[in-house]
Every structure is written in structure tokens, then in C-alpha cells.
Design a protein around this motif. Structure first.
Motif, PDB file in Angstrom:
ATOM      1  N   VAL A 162       0.848  -1.206   0.000  1.00  0.00           N
ATOM      2  CA  VAL A 162       0.000   0.000   0.000  1.00  0.00           C
ATOM      3  C   VAL A 162       0.877   1.248   0.000  1.00  0.00           C
ATOM      4  O   VAL A 162       0.503   2.283  -0.542  1.00  0.00           O
ATOM      5  CB  VAL A 162      -0.988   0.012   1.193  1.00  0.00           C
ATOM      6  CG1 VAL A 162      -0.272   0.232   2.518  1.00  0.00           C
ATOM      7  CG2 VAL A 162      -2.056   1.077   0.995  1.00  0.00           C
ATOM      8  N   HIS A 163       2.039   1.130   0.598  1.00  0.00           N
ATOM      9  CA  HIS A 163       3.047   2.190   0.510  1.00  0.00           C
ATOM     10  C   HIS A 163       4.032   1.781  -0.591  1.00  0.00           C
ATOM     11  O   HIS A 163       4.740   0.784  -0.450  1.00  0.00           O
ATOM     12  CB  HIS A 163       3.737   2.378   1.862  1.00  0.00           C
ATOM     13  CG  HIS A 163       2.799   2.875   2.928  1.00  0.00           C
ATOM     14  ND1 HIS A 163       2.842   2.447   4.237  1.00  0.00           N
ATOM     15  CD2 HIS A 163       1.788   3.777   2.846  1.00  0.00           C
ATOM     16  CE1 HIS A 163       1.884   3.072   4.918  1.00  0.00           C
ATOM     17  NE2 HIS A 163       1.236   3.875   4.102  1.00  0.00           N
ATOM     18  N   GLY A 164       4.046   2.562  -1.658  1.00  0.00           N
ATOM     19  CA  GLY A 164       4.718   2.132  -2.883  1.00  0.00           C
ATOM     20  C   GLY A 164       6.225   1.951  -2.767  1.00  0.00           C
ATOM     21  O   GLY A 164       6.835   1.254  -3.578  1.00  0.00           O
ATOM     22  N   ASN A 165       6.825   2.573  -1.763  1.00  0.00           N
ATOM     23  CA  ASN A 165       8.277   2.391  -1.612  1.00  0.00           C
ATOM     24  C   ASN A 165       8.605   1.313  -0.574  1.00  0.00           C
ATOM     25  O   ASN A 165       9.760   1.130  -0.211  1.00  0.00           O
ATOM     26  CB  ASN A 165       8.958   3.714  -1.235  1.00  0.00           C
ATOM     27  CG  ASN A 165       8.410   4.316   0.045  1.00  0.00           C
ATOM     28  OD1 ASN A 165       7.505   3.763   0.666  1.00  0.00           O
ATOM     29  ND2 ASN A 165       8.959   5.447   0.449  1.00  0.00           N
ATOM     30  N   GLU A 166       7.553   0.624  -0.098  1.00  0.00           N
ATOM     31  CA  GLU A 166       7.790  -0.519   0.793  1.00  0.00           C
ATOM     32  C   GLU A 166       7.742  -1.739  -0.118  1.00  0.00           C
ATOM     33  O   GLU A 166       6.725  -2.401  -0.285  1.00  0.00           O
ATOM     34  CB  GLU A 166       6.758  -0.509   1.915  1.00  0.00           C
ATOM     35  CG  GLU A 166       6.912   0.761   2.758  1.00  0.00           C
ATOM     36  CD  GLU A 166       5.885   0.914   3.858  1.00  0.00           C
ATOM     37  OE1 GLU A 166       5.049   0.017   4.035  1.00  0.00           O
ATOM     38  OE2 GLU A 166       5.937   1.944   4.551  1.00  0.00           O
ATOM     39  N   ILE A 167       8.898  -1.998  -0.715  1.00  0.00           N
ATOM     40  CA  ILE A 167       8.978  -2.733  -1.973  1.00  0.00           C
ATOM     41  C   ILE A 167       8.881  -4.247  -1.877  1.00  0.00           C
ATOM     42  O   ILE A 167       8.360  -4.903  -2.766  1.00  0.00           O
ATOM     43  CB  ILE A 167      10.291  -2.342  -2.684  1.00  0.00           C
ATOM     44  CG1 ILE A 167      11.403  -2.238  -1.638  1.00  0.00           C
ATOM     45  CG2 ILE A 167      10.095  -1.058  -3.462  1.00  0.00           C
ATOM     46  CD1 ILE A 167      12.708  -1.659  -2.103  1.00  0.00           C
ATOM     47  N   GLY A 240       8.001   7.274  -2.981  1.00  0.00           N
ATOM     48  CA  GLY A 240       7.017   6.354  -3.565  1.00  0.00           C
ATOM     49  C   GLY A 240       5.924   5.908  -2.612  1.00  0.00           C
ATOM     50  O   GLY A 240       5.056   5.119  -2.984  1.00  0.00           O
ATOM     51  N   ARG A 241       5.961   6.414  -1.380  1.00  0.00           N
ATOM     52  CA  ARG A 241       5.009   5.933  -0.363  1.00  0.00           C
ATOM     53  C   ARG A 241       3.552   6.102  -0.786  1.00  0.00           C
ATOM     54  O   ARG A 241       2.711   5.240  -0.582  1.00  0.00           O
ATOM     55  CB  ARG A 241       5.260   6.694   0.943  1.00  0.00           C
ATOM     56  CG  ARG A 241       4.303   6.343   2.070  1.00  0.00           C
ATOM     57  CD  ARG A 241       4.634   7.175   3.318  1.00  0.00           C
ATOM     58  NE  ARG A 241       3.726   6.923   4.410  1.00  0.00           N
ATOM     59  CZ  ARG A 241       3.873   5.971   5.336  1.00  0.00           C
ATOM     60  NH1 ARG A 241       4.909   5.162   5.278  1.00  0.00           N
ATOM     61  NH2 ARG A 241       3.008   5.827   6.313  1.00  0.00           N
ATOM     62  N   THR A 242       3.269   7.258  -1.359  1.00  0.00           N
ATOM     63  CA  THR A 242       1.882   7.665  -1.567  1.00  0.00           C
ATOM     64  C   THR A 242       1.408   7.355  -2.986  1.00  0.00           C
ATOM     65  O   THR A 242       2.199   6.975  -3.840  1.00  0.00           O
ATOM     66  CB  THR A 242       1.791   9.182  -1.333  1.00  0.00           C
ATOM     67  OG1 THR A 242       2.816   9.798  -2.125  1.00  0.00           O
ATOM     68  CG2 THR A 242       2.052   9.523   0.119  1.00  0.00           C
ATOM     69  N   LEU A 279       0.817  -5.933   4.516  1.00  0.00           N
ATOM     70  CA  LEU A 279       2.269  -6.101   4.671  1.00  0.00           C
ATOM     71  C   LEU A 279       3.032  -4.836   4.283  1.00  0.00           C
ATOM     72  O   LEU A 279       2.847  -4.297   3.185  1.00  0.00           O
ATOM     73  CB  LEU A 279       2.751  -7.304   3.852  1.00  0.00           C
ATOM     74  CG  LEU A 279       2.281  -8.650   4.428  1.00  0.00           C
ATOM     75  CD1 LEU A 279       0.999  -9.102   3.760  1.00  0.00           C
ATOM     76  CD2 LEU A 279       3.349  -9.722   4.295  1.00  0.00           C
ATOM     77  N   HIS A 280       3.867  -4.380   5.188  1.00  0.00           N
ATOM     78  CA  HIS A 280       4.584  -3.101   5.059  1.00  0.00           C
ATOM     79  C   HIS A 280       6.088  -3.285   5.218  1.00  0.00           C
ATOM     80  O   HIS A 280       6.579  -4.391   5.460  1.00  0.00           O
ATOM     81  CB  HIS A 280       4.124  -2.133   6.155  1.00  0.00           C
ATOM     82  CG  HIS A 280       2.715  -1.666   6.017  1.00  0.00           C
ATOM     83  ND1 HIS A 280       2.397  -0.400   5.633  1.00  0.00           N
ATOM     84  CD2 HIS A 280       1.534  -2.310   6.210  1.00  0.00           C
ATOM     85  CE1 HIS A 280       1.085  -0.259   5.599  1.00  0.00           C
ATOM     86  NE2 HIS A 280       0.539  -1.409   5.951  1.00  0.00           N
ATOM     87  N   GLU A 281       6.788  -2.144   5.140  1.00  0.00           N
ATOM     88  CA  GLU A 281       8.211  -2.107   5.487  1.00  0.00           C
ATOM     89  C   GLU A 281       8.459  -0.958   6.451  1.00  0.00           C
ATOM     90  O   GLU A 281       7.739   0.035   6.450  1.00  0.00           O
ATOM     91  CB  GLU A 281       9.072  -1.893   4.233  1.00  0.00           C
ATOM     92  CG  GLU A 281       9.140  -3.097   3.322  1.00  0.00           C
ATOM     93  CD  GLU A 281      10.186  -2.924   2.220  1.00  0.00           C
ATOM     94  OE1 GLU A 281      10.616  -1.787   1.970  1.00  0.00           O
ATOM     95  OE2 GLU A 281      10.559  -3.945   1.614  1.00  0.00           O
ATOM     96  N   MET A 282       9.520  -1.109   7.254  1.00  0.00           N
ATOM     97  CA  MET A 282       9.940  -0.039   8.170  1.00  0.00           C
ATOM     98  C   MET A 282      11.440   0.177   7.966  1.00  0.00           C
ATOM     99  O   MET A 282      12.045  -0.415   7.078  1.00  0.00           O
ATOM    100  CB  MET A 282       9.610  -0.433   9.608  1.00  0.00           C
ATOM    101  CG  MET A 282      10.276  -1.719  10.028  1.00  0.00           C
ATOM    102  SD  MET A 282       9.666  -2.335  11.618  1.00  0.00           S
ATOM    103  CE  MET A 282      10.284  -4.013  11.557  1.00  0.00           C
TER     104      MET A 282
HETATM  105 ZN   LIG Z   1       3.833   1.065   5.330  1.00  0.00          ZN
END
Ligand SMILES: [Zn+2]
Length: 921
Positions: A162-167, A240-242, A279-282
Motif C-alpha cells: 500500500v506504501h509504494g516504496n515498501e517494496i 514512492g510511499r503515496t 504487509l509493510h516495510e519499516m
Molecule cells: Zn507502510
């Protein structure tokens, strides 16, 4: 193999020619690989090492065959992701089906895949129908429920990126799908596929990911760099998040402003999968996060839901230990705000959660602890977590089906048991468009909404036809409660802990806003009643339009539109773009027929418009939903006449807004969205470099969203801006942009920001005399308690404490042309630590201000000191400057595009302000 080739060839023939080329390319590459692996037996794929001892079936095309690289070797682009899933579907159409659920702003297809046994994939609509039946105990009796629970499979919805830079999540989605399809006999897979449908949304934000991947690969040189200083590791604005309009779509599930979110809400309402995982990234120095989540939980979540997520977390622990992955739980990422991708599904009864993997944000990342984190590592972890999730969903098939049904039973019962707020009513009100928008928004969420077709009485009050109501004794009752009730409290224990931390000068742990009441944010009057409403009604669905009307369309003198809601706003922006001549009145007025119109109301006169103008008015009323009244006389019995100098002729302003570094991306995007898609008016985004150097004479309005403008405006740029205002420009500033124009270097806006107020300023200060003698020493002090140490270590003259996000009551000046038609009370979102001293009358006027300390907090949790200091301080400041003016909001009015209650004020700040500026025309 031959059969497989034929299937490809056959399917290829029936596709269109463009995709034919793509498909043929797949076929040819598949065949090349097959040819080279001739002699190998089935199950001889050696390409994968992410799940030990797995034999992959040669009939399912691999990464190398479809994409030309192995999993984790490249950050897969949106287009290649799509190609991979299409190849999987072509190879195993009986076990995987792809669906489009929407299009992004930039026109990319949003897809999800359903994977499962052929008999389940064959009848997904039957599955959906049964889940819907299971979700409504009012129509499905206990016997039927038992029958449904006996035949229904388990189901899990995995949503990625959903966050485009959380690849990594999208590549993990591809790997998960491949693994399930190519190794159906592997022990865990076998268990999953025996009773579970695995839904995969591989990429919720194609526009954001595309922005990331294109820019990322454009920076790569001879070899990848793991240096966090390298261009590769630092994304340019807006990152790229948004999505296209720079929305954080993980906060969009309440207001559903973006097409990506709308598509997901619709499809989740259709299938109602039992478990949903986002599923995301941090940051790359962190390990992996999964449930249990951090405190606080939303109080409308159930213990069953929390327990189920706990089961999944426990299973991850087992797998992660096996693979040697480190992880943590509970410390951050709460489950309080109901507008996240993992909280919205809990309100139809799913068990839902978020996973976060420490990101390589590229091909490799050098961690602070010396380890090298590769992209493949991150894909691997999300893949293992995905399979582990599906395993728990399969293992707990019966429990999950039981729990989801029980959720609905409890939701209805708790609605019935509510002795205060069983039913919410939205009476007919001046903001007809806002009430309509809120009612249809709730319908989009899957809530049952009624609209009365007759007048009625409820809880001793009279309501007219057109009133909307929502009975919380329905399956979505808890969602209605958490979004409609004025206050959702965080648990006492959590609040106490935050106050303790503050007292010890530690940062608070509140992760996002503490308030989100939709009626407050939309500024819509609602009533609550503890009894069932008895009145004839129709049910409202998501597509219900707000009907516009024109009374007396043959009017001989003019048409009038009452100001004050978004229908009138859309009418105005439409009329201006169509070339109608529109006047707006600065004060309220009354006509002979006793009709009264609020300040700001629009007058479209026959005498100055073209002959066919009435036709255009009809079209605009229909498109905007506005109520237009034709008048045959301009005789006014109260307030200004049509020809009064208390009217202004509106002209279509050219609107510019600041774009690019150092504007905050979300503030820029959300603002542009509100103007373009809610006010329906074009805006020109201008990059700061251009903005600071150019002649802006072509623009009448310039909007500065929140941002760190100090970085980019040198003295000559400020001078340029000032002379543009003096020549008639309207500068509108939000949040941090207001801080910038008020800063002492810039001094365009004549207000000052306050330090935190301290009740006792008698703290012992440095003895000045001794300090002058020896600057490295201070006068001796005696501390008699630990508090003395804390007091002495506190920074003097610091900002007020940071606020995570609350809703505050704001009072609006009712006698100024800039606030014409705006409600006396509006609600603003307050974040951060900015509090301003009021502007004095010799410079300008405070046109909206926070109410007194007793009433200021509309919803959420606010530190007592902030409440006291914020009271009666400005929210909206107007300052004339030469022929132009500044209109400054001390907070942001466009956040997440869900502060609808401020939209009329925002419209005035642009259109009425432009009409009142006095440039040389
Ligand atoms: Zn995220």
C-alpha cells in the motif's frame, strides 16, 4: 509439456494483439527453458531456496522464465508483477483466478488473485454469497449457520505494497502465489489448499511503486550501493510511499477518498475474508514486526479478534526461529485508529493485522549493526510470514468461521443494548450536501442507512422527510459506533503511562490521531436516540446522488443559490468555468417572499449573462446537487440589494500551489486533491525552484501547503512574493507555511508563535554575574528531590508539547466577508506544537479561533497544558497587504481530505478572497 504449450498458444490467440506480443514472449522464453532442461523430470526446478525441501512443478512458469531473473534479484516493476500473475493464471487457470478491482488515477489496473482448490476457485461468487449470509444473523437462522460453517472454506486476504516504496511485499506476493501453485503437495501448502482460499492483492499502490522503481533504477551505477548516503538509497520528492495524489492510503479507509481504497472496500465487502493482513516495510535497522500489536487497541475490537491475531503471531515465531529471522512484537504499531488497512476489516468481523519488515529500500542496505540486508532477505521474510499466516488460517478453519459469525451476533446485540446511542440521526440541515455525503459514505462502507420519506418523531423530537438514520443494531454497528461517537477513549492505563512519560520528559507513544469522528470532521449535526425509528424510508446505497433543483426556471431577473455547502461550491466553480457572471453577497439578505439567504449566496443575473444562461443553470444544478431559486424581482427587504457595494463579482482565479521539495508531500497532494476533486477546480502545481524565481502575475491565488520553506526562499524570493501580494495576489498558507510567513526572517504575516506557557517561572536561573565571569560555570544549587533534576534538565523556552492529532472546536467570525456562509462553529484537526498569539487589528484580523479551555476539545486526547494555552488562539488569520492579502491557517485544513467541514471556509479563502483583492485589472 506439449499440452501446456498448446494451452498457452490457444489462449494467446484469443487475446488482443498487444498482449499477444507479450504472451508470445512468455511462451518463447518458457520453451527455451524447457528445451534446455530437457531430460529433467518434473519437480526439477532448482531456482528457489526460500522454503526448504520443496519440489516445484515444472508446469508453473518460474520467475526466470517469465521475468528473466530470480526472486529477490530485482525489485519487480508493476508491469512485470502483472505479467507474472497473468502467466501463473495461464498455466493453472483452475487454481488461480485474477480479477481487476479498479484503476488508479494514472490508469493502472488494480488486481487481486484468488488461489485455491479448483472446486473453490470455480465458484467464488457462491463463496461470497455464503459469507454474506453468514455475516447476517438477522436473515440466517442457527440451523443455516451450522450448514454454512460446514461447507464454507477458510479464507485469508493478503494485501501488499500500500506504501509504494515498501517494496519487498509485492515480490513476496509473487513468491507466495508461485509457491502455492507450483508446490501444492508440500506439507504446509497441502494443508492450506485443503480448506482455504488465499486471496492476494499483490500491489495496492501501483502508481507509488512505479514512481519508486523507475527512479530507483535510474540511479543505479556500475554496481548497487548499500551506502545509505548514495542516491540509490535516497528517494527524491515526493517518494514512492503515496499514490498519485500523494495520499497515505493506509489512512484512507475512513473517508475512502481514493479509487484504490474504494475498490478494496467494495471487494472486501463482497468476500468478507476471515483474516486480513497488510504487509509493510519499516526502517532497515529494524528486524520484523508482527502481532500482538502495541497498545492501545480500538475498544470496539473483540477479544476473539485479538486472540486470533495472537495465534498467527505465535506461529510466525515458530517459523522465524526455524529460518533464523529476528523479530519483535507489541512495542510499536497500535490498532486504535479505525482507518488503517488492518483495522477497517476488523469492523466486518475479520481478524486483521499489519506486518513490517526492515527495508533494504533497494538492492542492499548496510545496517548499523554491520549486517548487510539484501532485498532478497526482505522478500524472504514477508513470504514466510504470508505462508505462515495461511497455515494458521487453515488450521483454525472452524474457529475463525465461528468467530466471524459471533462477531455479527455481538455487534447487533450491543447496538440493541445501547441505552443512549442506539440510532444516529442526520436531520435535514443547512449543509444538505454534507449530510448526503456522510450518509452515502457510510453506505459505501457496507453500513445500512435509511432516509425517511415522511416526517416522524423520535425520542421526543420532530424530524422532517429527508432525515437519514443509522441503527447500530446491525452487523456493522461497531463500525458506526467508532466512527460516529464523539469520543473514543484510549484505555486509562495507556493514558496514564503517556502522562507519566511526559512528566519524565520522555516522548509520548501515541502513533496516530486520537480522534476521527466523521460527523465532527464533516461538521454535520447528528442526534442519537435509544429507540428504533418507525417511519417510512428508503435505503441509501453508495451510488445515491444528491438531486439538484431549479425552482422557477423561467425567472425573469436572476437565479439565487444559498451559500454554505459543497453543492453551492460545486455550482460556483462550475459556473465560473462555464463563463457565467456570478455575484456573491457579503452579507445575508431577505427577499419579499420572506426567503432569507446567508452571506456568500450567489446571484446569477439575467441582465449580465448570455441569453441561454438559464439552460446552463439547469445543467449546473443537476451536476452539483445545488438548490437554485429563480426570482422575478430583485427587491430586497433586509440586507444588501443585488446592486449593493456589499456584493462582489466573482472571477475565475488562476490558482497556483507550491509543489516539490520542501513542501510536505502529503500536504501538497491532499490540498491539490481537495481543490481539484472536491471543489472541482483546476490548480497549477509549480515547483519551488520555479516559484521562487518567476513572475507570478498570471496567478491570482497562491497556496503554500505545509512545508519547510525556510530552506528554499532566499531574500529575493521573499521580496518577489511580497510584491506579488502587494500587487493584488492572495497568499493562502497552511500549517508550517504559516510558520514560515510569520517567521522573523520573512515577516510577511504579522503574528508570532508562542513558547510553552509555564505556570511558575520562578525556577532558579543561572546567576548572571557569575556566568559573566566564567561562562563555563554556574552558581551552586541544592537539589532536594529528583524533580529538581528534571526541572533543571528541561529546555527553557521550549515549544508546547507535541500533539498527535485531536479535533478542536473553532468559533468563526460571522461578520467578515471572508467567512461568509460558514457555520459559527467548525471543527479543526490540531497536530504538532504550533500556537500563535493573535494578530492585532492594526495588521489584520483573527477570523476563526479555538474556543475556551472547557469546550476546546471536540474529540481525542489533549494534554491539559496545551488545552489551556490553545484556548482563544487563532485558527484563521486575515491580513491585507497592499492590494492583496494573506489568508493563513495555523493548522492544515486539507489533511487526508477528510475535514469536509472546513471546505466552505477553504473555498472562501480562495474564491471570495480573490474577488476581494484589488489587483489592477
Ligand atoms: Zn507502510
Amino acid at each position: 509439456m506439449i499440452r501446456f504449450f498448446n494451452l498457452y498458444a490457444f489462449t494467446t490467440l484469443i487475446k488482443n494483439s498487444v498482449s499477444m506480443i507479450v504472451k508470445l514472449w512468455i511462451v518463447s522464453s518458457v520453451c527455451v527453458v524447457f528445451a534446455s532442461s530437457h531430460g529433467a523430470t518434473e519437480g526439477a526446478i532448482k531456482e528457489y531456496d526460500l522454503w526448504p525441501n520443496t519440489e516445484y512443478n515444472i508446469k508453473i512458469p518460474t520467475h526466470t522464465q517469465v521475468l528473466g531473473y530470480k526472486v529477490g534479484e530485482r525489485i519487480t516493476s508493476y508491469a512485470d508483477m502483472l505479467r507474472f500473475f497473468e502467466a501463473l493464471e495461464l498455466a493453472a487457470p483452475e487454481r488461480i483466478k485474477l480479477f481487476e478491482y479498479g484503476r488508479t488515477w494514472e490508469g493502472r489496473k488494480l488486481i487481486y488473485a484468488a488461489i485455491g482448490a479448483p472446486e473453490l476457485i470455480k465458484d467464488l461468487d457462491g463463496f461470497a454469497k455464503n459469507m454474506q449470509k453468514l455475516s447476517d444473523p438477522r436473515v440466517t437462522n442457527k440451523q443455516q449457520v451450522k450448514g454454512l460453517q460446514a461447507v464454507l472454506p477458510s479464507s485469508v486476504w493478503l494485501e501488499y505494497g500500500v506504501h509504494g516504496n515498501e517494496i519487498s511485499s509485492t515480490d513476496a506476493a509473487m513468491m507466495t502465489a508461485y509457491h502455492l501453485l507450483a508446490a501444492p503437495d508440500e506439507a504446509t501448502n497441502k494443508k492450506i489448499l485443503s480448506n482455504t482460499i488465499v486471496f492476494i492483492d499483490p500491489l495496492q499502490n501501483p502508481d507509488g511503486r512505479t514512481r519508486f522503481t523507475q527512479r530507483y533504477y535510474a540511479t543505479v551505477g556500475l554496481a548497487h550501493s548499500s551506502d545509505r548516503m548514495s542516491a540509490e538509497q535516497n528517494e527524491p520528492w515526493p517518494q514512492g510511499r503515496t499514490n498519485h495524489y500523494l495520499f497515505d492510503m493506509n489512512r484512507d479507509w475512513l473517508a475512502i477518498t481514493q479509487p484504490e481504497t474504494a475498490g478494496k472496500v467494495k471487494i472486501l465487502n463482497h468476500y468478507r475474508p476471515l483474516v486480513v493482513i497488510d504487509l509493510h516495510e519499516m526502517g532497515g535497522d529494524k528486524s520484523y514486526f508482527f502481532a500482538p500489536s502495541a497498545q492501545p487497541f480500538n475498544p470496539y475490537m473483540t477479544q476473539n479478534q485479538i486472540d486470533n491475531i495472537g495465534l498467527i503471531g505465535r506461529n510466525h515465531g515458530k517459523h522465524f526461529d526455524r529460518f533464523g529471522f529476528d523479530y519483535f512484537t507489541r512495542e510499536v504499531y497500535d490498532a486504535f485508529y479505525p482507518g488503517y488497512g488492518d483495522s477497517w476489516p476488523t469492523f466486518y468481523g475479520a481478524s486483521a493485522s499489519t506486518y513490517e519488515v526492515g527495508s533494504a529500500r533497494g538492492q542492499a542496505f548496510q545496517k548499523n549493526n554491520g549486517e548487510l540486508l539484501t532485498y532478497k532477505d526482505t522478500v524472504h521474510k514477508h513470504f514466510v510470514a504470508s505462508i505462515s499466516t495461511a497455515e494458521v488460517v487453515a488450521d483454525n478453519h472452524e474457529k475463525l468461521l465461528k468467530d466471524v459469525y459471533q462477531y455479527q451476533v455481538d455487534a447487533i446485540a450491543s447496538g440493541k443494548a445501547d441505552k443512549k446511542e442506539r440510532v444516529y440521526l442526520l436531520p435535514t440541515q443547512r449543509d444538505r450536501a454534507g449530510a448526503h455525503k456522510l450518509a452515502t459514505l457510510m453506505a459505501r462502507h457496507g453500513v445500512e442507512v435509511n432516509q425517511a420519506t415522511e416526517s416522524f418523531k423520535a425520542c421526543g423530537k420532530d424530524y422532517s422527510a429527508g432525515t437519514y438514520w443509522i441503527d447500530t443494531a446491525q452487523p456493522r454497528g461497531k463500525f458506526v459506533k467508532t466512527t460516529f461517537t464523539k469520543q473514543v477513549d484510549m484505555p486509562n492505563k495507556f493514558v496514564k503511562e503517556q502522562e507519566r512519560r511526559r512528566a519524565r520528559l520522555l516522548d509520548h507513544e501515541i502513533y496516530d490521531v486520537t480522534a476521527w469522528s466523521l460527523p465532527l470532521m464533516f461538521n454535520i449535526e447528528t442526534d442519537a436516540c435509544n429507540r428504533v425509528i418507525k417511519a417510512n424510508s428508503v435505503s441509501i446505497d453508495a451510488t445515491h446522488n444528491l438531486p439538484g433543483s431549479v425552482l422557477n426556471p423561467q425567472a425573469s431577473v436572476a437565479f439565487v443559490v444559498a451559500w454554505g455547502d459543497m453543492a453551492a461550491v460545486r455550482f460556483l466553480t462550475g459556473a465560473l468555468q462555464q463563463g457565467l457572471v456570478v455575484k456573491s453577497v457579503d452579507k445575508a439578505f431577505g427577499l419579499e417572499d420572506k426567503r432569507v439567504f446567508p452571506a456568500g449566496s450567489l446571484i446569477i443575473e439575467r441582465r449580465v449573462n448570455k441569453a441561454d444562461y438559464a439552460d446552463l443553470v439547469l445543467v449546473l444544478a443537476d451536476q452539483s446537487g445545488a438548490s437554485v431559486i429563480g426570482v422575478d424581482s430583485s427587491w430586497v427587504i433586509d440586507g444588501p440589494s443585488f446592486g449593493s457595494s456589499n456584493t462582489v463579482t466573482m472571477s475565475p482565479p488562476n490558482i497556483a500551489m507550491a509543489w516539490d521539495e520542501p513542501v510536505y508531500p502529503q500536504s501538497a497532494g491532499n490540498t491539490r486533491f481537495v481543490i481539484e476533486r472536491q471543489l472541482h477546480y483546476p490548480v497549477t502545481a509549480i515547483r519551488i525552484d520555479m516559484l521562487t524565481k518567476s513572475n507570478l502575475a498570471n496567478y491570482q491565488v497562491l497556496i503554500l501547503p505545509s512545508g519547510d520553506y525556510q530552506k528554499s526562499f532566499d531574500k529575493s524570493a521573499v521580496k518577489n512574493l511580497k510584491s506579488w501580494i502587494q500587487n493584488g495576489g492572495v497568499l493562502v498558507t497552511f500549517g508550517k507555511a504559516t510558520q514560515f510567513v510569520a517567521s522573523s526572517d520573512v515577516a510577511l504575516l504579522d503574528v508570532k508563535r508562542e513558547f510553552a506557557y509555564k505556570k511558575s517561572e520562578e525556577k532558579k536561573s543561572i546567576d548572571k554575574e557569575s556566568a559573566e565571569k566564567d561562562k563555563s560555570r554556574v552558581k551552586g544549587q541544592l537539589y532536594i528531590e529528583k524533580q529538581n533534576l528534571l526541572d533543571a534538565s528541561e529546555v527553557q523556552q521550549k515549544s508546547p508539547d507535541n500533539v498527535a492529532g485531536i479535533l478542536a472546536n473553532v468559533e468563526v467570525d460571522q461578520e467578515h466577508w471572508l467567512t461568509a456562509g460558514v457555520n459559527k462553529n467548525v471543527v479543526a484537526l490540531v497536530t504538532g506544537s504550533d500556537i500563535y498569539a493573535p494578530i492585532t487589528l492594526n495588521s489584520g484580523k483573527n477570523l476563526a479561533w479555538f474556543t475556551g479551555p472547557e469546550t476546546l476539545l471536540a474529540s481525542g486526547y489533549l494534554w491539559q497544558e496545551n488545552k489551556e494555552q490553545l484556548a482563544y488562539k487563532p485558527f484563521l488569520i486575515h491580513q491585507p497587504l497592499g492590494k492583496g492579502m494573506l489568508v493563513s491557517f495555523t493548522q492544515e485544513p486539507t489533511t487526508r481530505a477528510y475535514l469536509d467541514g472546513l471546505n466552505v471556509l477553504l473555498t472562501n479563502s480562495i474564491f471570495r478572497a480573490a474577488a476581494h483583492a484589488k489587483p489592477l485589472r
